[in-house]
Design a protein around this motif. Structure first.
Motif, PDB file in Angstrom:
ATOM      1  N   TYR A  79       0.848  -1.196   0.000  1.00  0.00           N
ATOM      2  CA  TYR A  79       0.000   0.000   0.000  1.00  0.00           C
ATOM      3  C   TYR A  79       0.881   1.242   0.000  1.00  0.00           C
ATOM      4  CZ  TYR A  79      -2.985   3.675   1.905  1.00  0.00           C
ATOM      5  OH  TYR A  79      -3.643   4.854   2.105  1.00  0.00           O
ATOM      6  N   ARG A  80       0.434   2.265  -0.745  1.00  0.00           N
ATOM      7  CA  ARG A  80       1.130   3.553  -0.734  1.00  0.00           C
ATOM      8  C   ARG A  80       0.093   4.663  -0.824  1.00  0.00           C
ATOM      9  NH1 ARG A  80       4.447   3.906  -5.560  1.00  0.00           N
ATOM     10  NH2 ARG A  80       2.541   4.581  -6.542  1.00  0.00           N
ATOM     11  N   GLY A  81       0.211   5.650   0.058  1.00  0.00           N
ATOM     12  CA  GLY A  81      -0.681   6.803   0.042  1.00  0.00           C
ATOM     13  C   GLY A  81       0.012   8.023   0.603  1.00  0.00           C
ATOM     14  N   GLU A  82      -0.570   9.183   0.344  1.00  0.00           N
ATOM     15  CA  GLU A  82      -0.042  10.447   0.846  1.00  0.00           C
ATOM     16  C   GLU A  82      -1.074  11.114   1.745  1.00  0.00           C
ATOM     17  OE1 GLU A  82       3.027  11.915   0.376  1.00  0.00           O
ATOM     18  OE2 GLU A  82       3.600  10.051  -0.619  1.00  0.00           O
ATOM     19  N   TRP A  83      -0.570  11.827   2.738  1.00  0.00           N
ATOM     20  CA  TRP A  83      -1.399  12.527   3.710  1.00  0.00           C
ATOM     21  C   TRP A  83      -0.939  13.964   3.848  1.00  0.00           C
ATOM     22  CZ3 TRP A  83      -5.433  10.102   6.270  1.00  0.00           C
ATOM     23  CH2 TRP A  83      -5.534   8.730   6.063  1.00  0.00           C
ATOM     24  N   ALA A  84      -1.876  14.860   4.122  1.00  0.00           N
ATOM     25  CA  ALA A  84      -1.557  16.263   4.402  1.00  0.00           C
ATOM     26  C   ALA A  84      -2.374  16.691   5.612  1.00  0.00           C
ATOM     27  CB  ALA A  84      -1.877  17.148   3.200  1.00  0.00           C
ATOM     28  N   ASN A  85      -1.695  16.929   6.711  1.00  0.00           N
ATOM     29  CA  ASN A  85      -2.338  17.383   7.944  1.00  0.00           C
ATOM     30  C   ASN A  85      -3.504  16.494   8.367  1.00  0.00           C
ATOM     31  OD1 ASN A  85      -0.587  19.659   8.223  1.00  0.00           O
ATOM     32  ND2 ASN A  85      -1.715  20.595   6.530  1.00  0.00           N
ATOM     33  N   GLY A  86      -3.287  15.174   8.307  1.00  0.00           N
ATOM     34  CA  GLY A  86      -4.292  14.227   8.772  1.00  0.00           C
ATOM     35  C   GLY A  86      -5.345  13.840   7.754  1.00  0.00           C
ATOM     36  N   ARG A  87      -5.231  14.357   6.529  1.00  0.00           N
ATOM     37  CA  ARG A  87      -6.209  14.045   5.490  1.00  0.00           C
ATOM     38  C   ARG A  87      -5.540  13.308   4.339  1.00  0.00           C
ATOM     39  NH1 ARG A  87      -9.648  19.676   5.112  1.00  0.00           N
ATOM     40  NH2 ARG A  87     -10.384  19.579   7.264  1.00  0.00           N
ATOM     41  N   ALA A  88      -6.210  12.270   3.864  1.00  0.00           N
ATOM     42  CA  ALA A  88      -5.719  11.547   2.688  1.00  0.00           C
ATOM     43  C   ALA A  88      -5.801  12.478   1.487  1.00  0.00           C
ATOM     44  CB  ALA A  88      -6.563  10.299   2.451  1.00  0.00           C
ATOM     45  N   VAL A  89      -4.745  12.505   0.669  1.00  0.00           N
ATOM     46  CA  VAL A  89      -4.739  13.338  -0.532  1.00  0.00           C
ATOM     47  C   VAL A  89      -4.148  12.556  -1.696  1.00  0.00           C
ATOM     48  CG1 VAL A  89      -4.611  15.557   0.692  1.00  0.00           C
ATOM     49  CG2 VAL A  89      -2.497  14.375   0.055  1.00  0.00           C
ATOM     50  N   GLY A  90      -4.476  12.983  -2.902  1.00  0.00           N
ATOM     51  CA  GLY A  90      -3.903  12.363  -4.090  1.00  0.00           C
ATOM     52  C   GLY A  90      -4.467  10.975  -4.320  1.00  0.00           C
ATOM     53  N   VAL A  91      -3.623  10.101  -4.877  1.00  0.00           N
ATOM     54  CA  VAL A  91      -4.040   8.744  -5.221  1.00  0.00           C
ATOM     55  C   VAL A  91      -3.353   7.749  -4.287  1.00  0.00           C
ATOM     56  CG1 VAL A  91      -4.155   7.010  -7.037  1.00  0.00           C
ATOM     57  CG2 VAL A  91      -4.298   9.433  -7.643  1.00  0.00           C
ATOM     58  N   HIS A  92      -4.152   6.908  -3.659  1.00  0.00           N
ATOM     59  CA  HIS A  92      -3.650   5.843  -2.794  1.00  0.00           C
ATOM     60  C   HIS A  92      -3.782   4.533  -3.562  1.00  0.00           C
ATOM     61  CE1 HIS A  92      -3.863   7.960   1.311  1.00  0.00           C
ATOM     62  NE2 HIS A  92      -3.866   8.872   0.354  1.00  0.00           N
ATOM     63  N   HIS A  93      -2.740   3.709  -3.504  1.00  0.00           N
ATOM     64  CA  HIS A  93      -2.721   2.431  -4.222  1.00  0.00           C
ATOM     65  C   HIS A  93      -2.549   1.272  -3.260  1.00  0.00           C
ATOM     66  CE1 HIS A  93      -1.264   5.268  -7.357  1.00  0.00           C
ATOM     67  NE2 HIS A  93      -2.041   4.536  -8.128  1.00  0.00           N
ATOM     68  N   ALA A  94      -3.184   0.153  -3.583  1.00  0.00           N
ATOM     69  CA  ALA A  94      -2.974  -1.112  -2.863  1.00  0.00           C
ATOM     70  C   ALA A  94      -2.786  -2.203  -3.900  1.00  0.00           C
ATOM     71  CB  ALA A  94      -4.164  -1.427  -1.962  1.00  0.00           C
ATOM     72  N   TRP A  95      -1.895  -3.164  -3.584  1.00  0.00           N
ATOM     73  CA  TRP A  95      -1.565  -4.238  -4.505  1.00  0.00           C
ATOM     74  C   TRP A  95      -1.789  -5.585  -3.855  1.00  0.00           C
ATOM     75  CZ3 TRP A  95       1.283   0.187  -3.927  1.00  0.00           C
ATOM     76  CH2 TRP A  95       1.474   0.971  -5.074  1.00  0.00           C
ATOM     77  N   TYR A  96      -2.040  -6.580  -4.697  1.00  0.00           N
ATOM     78  CA  TYR A  96      -2.001  -7.976  -4.265  1.00  0.00           C
ATOM     79  C   TYR A  96      -0.539  -8.395  -4.176  1.00  0.00           C
ATOM     80  CZ  TYR A  96      -6.973  -8.281  -5.406  1.00  0.00           C
ATOM     81  OH  TYR A  96      -8.333  -8.094  -5.439  1.00  0.00           O
ATOM     82  N   LEU A  97      -0.273  -9.452  -3.460  1.00  0.00           N
ATOM     83  CA  LEU A  97       1.081  -9.965  -3.329  1.00  0.00           C
ATOM     84  C   LEU A  97       1.692 -10.273  -4.701  1.00  0.00           C
ATOM     85  CD1 LEU A  97       3.401 -10.804  -1.488  1.00  0.00           C
ATOM     86  CD2 LEU A  97       2.299 -13.040  -1.231  1.00  0.00           C
ATOM     87  N   SER A  98       0.863 -10.631  -5.655  1.00  0.00           N
ATOM     88  CA  SER A  98       1.330 -10.938  -7.016  1.00  0.00           C
ATOM     89  C   SER A  98       1.868  -9.710  -7.741  1.00  0.00           C
ATOM     90  CB  SER A  98       0.180 -11.521  -7.839  1.00  0.00           C
ATOM     91  OG  SER A  98      -0.838 -10.535  -8.039  1.00  0.00           O
TER      92      SER A  98
END
Length: 119
Positions: A65-84
């Motif tokens: 998983y990868r995501g960005e936060w700004a002052n406690g809020r999710a921003v931009g695009v968050h990604h999650a992957w399967y192990l594959s």
């Protein structure tokens, strides 16, 4: 608190749900480890709130998983992957932290959900 990596097990939370250590708001990276001591997450904090990158790893170190936060809020695009390595989810957030689009895929890569606008 000066910038440093803090073990998530050392965190406490104040009444406003901000991360604290030794009664001070956390600024820096917070790391989480599994029972074997392997790194499974690194999350940036500033003044007790998530700020910067949040990364989660599968056992063995592959990015989950990868995501960005700004002052406690999710921003931009968050990604999650399967192990594959196949994309599992993609969450799009406004600059204000509101979800604006969500896509989910099956492990074989088939798009199984696409939500936009009225989330």
């Amino acid at each position: 608190m000066s910038e440093t990596r803090i073990n998530i097990d050392d965190l406490d939370w104040d009444d406003s749900q901000r991360a604290i250590v030794d009664e001070r708001l956390v600024t820096g990276e917070v790391a989480e480890y599994d029972a074997n001591g392997e790194l499974i997450a690194v999350i940036g904090y500033r003044d007790g709130l998530k700020h910067g990158s949040e990364l989660h790893y599968f056992p063995g170190g592959k990015l989950q998983y990868r995501g960005e936060w700004a002052n406690g809020r999710a921003v931009g695009v968050h990604h999650a992957w399967y192990l594959s390595g196949q994309m599992a989810e993609e969450h799009h957030y406004s600059d204000e932290g509101w979800p604006v689009e969500v896509l989910k895929w099956s492990e074989d890569g088939t798009l199984i959900r696409h939500l936009a606008d009225n989330l």
